[in-house]
Motif scaffolding. Structure first.
Motif, short mmCIF file in Angstrom:
data_model
loop_
_atom_site.label_atom_id
_atom_site.label_comp_id
_atom_site.label_asym_id
_atom_site.label_seq_id
_atom_site.Cartn_x
_atom_site.Cartn_y
_atom_site.Cartn_z
N GLY A 181 58.14 -2.04 2.62
CA GLY A 181 57.12 -3.06 2.49
C GLY A 181 56.35 -2.93 1.18
O GLY A 181 56.33 -1.85 0.58
N VAL A 182 55.73 -4.03 0.76
CA VAL A 182 55.09 -4.12 -0.55
C VAL A 182 54.06 -3.01 -0.77
O VAL A 182 54.04 -2.34 -1.81
N LEU A 183 53.21 -2.80 0.24
CA LEU A 183 52.10 -1.86 0.09
C LEU A 183 52.61 -0.44 -0.17
O LEU A 183 52.19 0.23 -1.13
N LYS A 184 53.53 0.03 0.65
CA LYS A 184 54.06 1.39 0.50
C LYS A 184 54.88 1.52 -0.79
O LYS A 184 54.82 2.56 -1.45
N VAL B 260 46.14 -8.06 4.31
CA VAL B 260 45.00 -7.53 3.55
C VAL B 260 43.71 -8.33 3.76
O VAL B 260 42.64 -7.90 3.33
N PHE B 261 43.80 -9.49 4.40
CA PHE B 261 42.61 -10.31 4.59
C PHE B 261 42.86 -11.32 5.71
O PHE B 261 43.94 -11.90 5.79
N PHE C 30 46.47 -9.12 -4.15
CA PHE C 30 45.77 -7.93 -3.66
C PHE C 30 46.32 -6.72 -4.41
O PHE C 30 47.53 -6.60 -4.59
N GLN D 259 36.00 -23.91 -0.34
CA GLN D 259 34.80 -23.10 -0.60
C GLN D 259 34.80 -22.66 -2.05
O GLN D 259 35.85 -22.57 -2.68
N ARG E 218 40.26 -23.14 -0.39
CA ARG E 218 40.15 -23.76 0.93
C ARG E 218 38.79 -24.45 1.12
O ARG E 218 38.10 -24.25 2.13
N ARG F 94 36.48 -10.33 -0.10
CA ARG F 94 37.75 -9.68 0.19
C ARG F 94 38.94 -10.65 0.09
O ARG F 94 40.09 -10.22 0.12
N ALA F 95 38.67 -11.94 0.01
CA ALA F 95 39.78 -12.90 0.05
C ALA F 95 40.53 -12.92 -1.28
O ALA F 95 39.91 -13.10 -2.33
N PRO F 96 41.84 -12.73 -1.26
CA PRO F 96 42.61 -12.88 -2.49
C PRO F 96 42.54 -14.33 -2.99
O PRO F 96 42.54 -15.26 -2.20
N ARG G 222 44.56 -16.86 -5.42
CA ARG G 222 45.91 -16.86 -6.01
C ARG G 222 46.06 -17.89 -7.13
O ARG G 222 45.16 -18.68 -7.40
N ASP H 90 52.30 -6.50 4.92
CA ASP H 90 50.99 -5.86 4.99
C ASP H 90 49.85 -6.86 4.86
O ASP H 90 49.69 -7.49 3.82
N GLU I 69 46.16 -13.40 5.01
CA GLU I 69 46.69 -13.10 3.68
C GLU I 69 47.41 -11.76 3.75
O GLU I 69 46.82 -10.75 4.12
N GLU J 140 40.83 -14.70 7.45
CA GLU J 140 39.68 -15.60 7.47
C GLU J 140 39.65 -16.30 8.82
O GLU J 140 40.64 -16.93 9.20
N VAL K 267 50.07 -9.06 1.40
CA VAL K 267 50.28 -8.78 -0.02
C VAL K 267 51.23 -9.81 -0.63
O VAL K 267 51.24 -10.00 -1.83
N LYS K 268 51.99 -10.50 0.21
CA LYS K 268 52.95 -11.46 -0.31
C LYS K 268 52.38 -12.87 -0.50
O LYS K 268 52.64 -13.50 -1.50
N VAL L 4 62.08 -9.44 -2.16
CA VAL L 4 60.63 -9.36 -2.30
C VAL L 4 60.16 -7.96 -1.93
O VAL L 4 59.27 -7.40 -2.56
N GLN L 5 60.81 -7.40 -0.91
CA GLN L 5 60.47 -6.04 -0.52
C GLN L 5 61.67 -5.40 0.14
O GLN L 5 62.58 -6.08 0.62
#
Lengths: 356, 121
Positions: free
Chosen positions: A16-19, B35-36, A307, A338, A336, A280-282, A284, B33, B56, B38, B58-59, A11-12
């Motif tokens: 890490g995923v972000l970098k 990112v959110f 994200f 909402q 969730r 801001r909530a992803p 999915r 990482d 949350e 709640e 990134v995965k 997966v990474q």
């Protein structure tokens, strides 16, 4: 490591995923995509034109007009007009070279054999690895190993020596960035990957591969496209050339043509769209979409979401009825318990930077 | 002040009848990482083991469970603006919420730092 289509995939890596994502957008990233299926299609007549015409029975694309040294995006369609798989087709002069999805490769091979064995020889290439080198520095880095690489244009494809190894190279990828996909004999893959990593390329896992392609608005088979979605609904009409459409020189003649041509002519009832959550909530895969905060009947769903590190916020794609699919339309995703507002947004979310 | 740990990789700082809850450095390293985040609403009554917050990365999305029964008395607003605090300072600045403890006996059986270290080894 996670199981993916029968392979153990990272997966990474340590970054890490972000970098990893950002390194691919600003420098260069290396992806081991050897799980993907590679195969060749040769006409028994020896003429690549005959292989192209044969393949046109299974895809809505114009393969006959694909010149030697060029590659094209295509879909295997079903008799019902759905998508069995999406793939790349390259003309290698005397035969066609195909790259298909890992999860579909056995079914694709069976499909090709069932329909084309009378006129073509299908050969799978399990002993070849596939390495993607992606990012704005990809051309400069690959030039040290393959001097012709920088002169290739987006979707050029052919045989080249890379680091002294006989490879098939295409200028393409799955990130929206400039870059290459390199098919290399499996026993030389480690040497090539090692040399590229030493040249300053970062190793990129599945996580960043997904966020990169999502920002680029590219479909993931089994999620954004499958047997229940047509190429027109999936927003892939751009990949269907005029010659295969109604009134074209070789109109129809592929599986599912009746439905797909009718949708090209008269429109499709639903459409794949980009979505950006207002918060801001992803949101999915699987989240249901509604017209408002109270209605009980969903009008569509999210097929990929997460994200976007380059976008700096959450993003998604999904399907909506065509009359709710205009850019700027607000729909609500259920998350969730909402209902969260999401805006229909043009794709790609991050502009492509292909070298055309 | 005593710090205890749950099997679900939360830490609890106990100060009188108020407990501050966050996720451990080990947990953030597994999530990747962030990112959110709640958080629950202040005033919400939480039952032990109930999903109280969502992290949350990134995965993926992961639930954070209430380690103890009680009322939420404060939440860390800084996480809304800077979710990456969870990665950089999981066991201090990136606390999630504070609960007024209903029943102190629920703290029995939680791990101390030593035991948690063994748990994640």
């Amino acid at each position: 490591m996670v199981p993916f289509a029968g392979y153990d995939m990272p997966v990474q890596y340590a970054a890490g995923v972000l970098k990893e994502h950002l390194q691919t957008r600003t420098g260069a990233g290396l992806f081991d995509v050897s799980h993907m299926g590679q195969m060749t299609l040769r006409a028994k007549s020896g003429k690549v034109e005959d292989a192209a015409l044969a393949l046109e029975r299974l895809v809505p694309q114009d393969i006959l007009a694909l010149p030697p040294g060029r590659q094209r995006y295509a879909q295997f369609t079903s008799a019902a007009g759905g998508i069995l798989d999406d793939l790349m087709v390259a003309n290698f002069g005397d035969h066609l070279f195909l790259v298909v999805n890992a999860a579909c490769k056995d079914a694709d091979e069976a499909h090709l054999r069932a329909y084309l064995s009378d006129t073509c020889v299908i050969e799978t290439l399990p002993d070849r690895a596939l390495i993607a080198l992606q990012g704005p520095k990809a051309a400069e880095i690959l030039a040290a190993f393959c001097p012709e690489a920088p002169e290739m244009r987006f979707m050029d494809a052919g045989s080249h020596q890379v680091h002294g190894i006989a490879c098939f190279v295409s200028r393409s990828g799955y990130t929206g960035e400039d870059g290459y996909e390199i098919s290399v004999p499996a026993d030389r893959a480690e040497a090539l990957a090692g040399a590229l990593l030493e040249a300053g390329v970062g190793a990129i896992g599945l996580g960043a591969r997904d966020s990169l392609r999502l920002e680029a608005g590219l479909c993931l088979y089994g999620h954004d496209i499958d047997t229940t979605t047509t190429p027109v609904e999936a927003g892939l009409s751009w990949s269907i050339q005029k010659s295969r459409r109604s009134g074209g020189a070789r109109a129809g003649g592929f599986l599912g043509a009746e439905k797909i041509l009718a949708q090209l002519d008269h429109g499709a009832p639903r459409k794949r769209i980009g979505l950006q959550p207002e918060g801001r909530a992803p949101v999915r895969e699987g989240a249901l979409l509604f017209t408002d905060t109270t209605s009980t009947n969903s009008i569509g769903s999210v097929t990929s979401g997460g994200f976007g590190p380059s976008l700096g916020g959450p993003l998604a794609m999904g399907y909506l009825p065509t009359d709710h699919a205009a850019d700027g339309t607000i729909v609500f995703a259920e998350l969730r318990g909402q209902r969260l507002p999401m805006r229909v947004s043009p794709m790609p979310f991050v502009p492509h930077s292909y070298k055309r | 002040m005593t710090t205890l740990f749950t099997e679900d990789h939360e830490w609890l700082d106990i100060d009188g009848d108020v407990v501050t809850v966050g996720i451990t450095d080990y947990a953030q390293s597994q999530l990747g990482d962030v990112v959110f985040v709640e958080l629950p609403k202040v005033g919400r009554a939480l039952k032990k083991a109930e999903a109280a917050a969502v992290v949350e990365s990134v995965k993926a999305a992961s639930d954070v469970y209430a380690p103890i029964t009680g009322e939420v008395v404060e939440i860390n607003e800084a996480l809304a603006a800077e979710p990456a605090l969870v990665n950089s300072d999981a066991e201090s600045k990136a606390w999630f919420f504070k609960i007024k403890i209903a029943d102190k006996s629920e703290l029995d059986g939680l791990m101390d730092a030593e035991a948690y270290k063994t748990h994640t080894a």
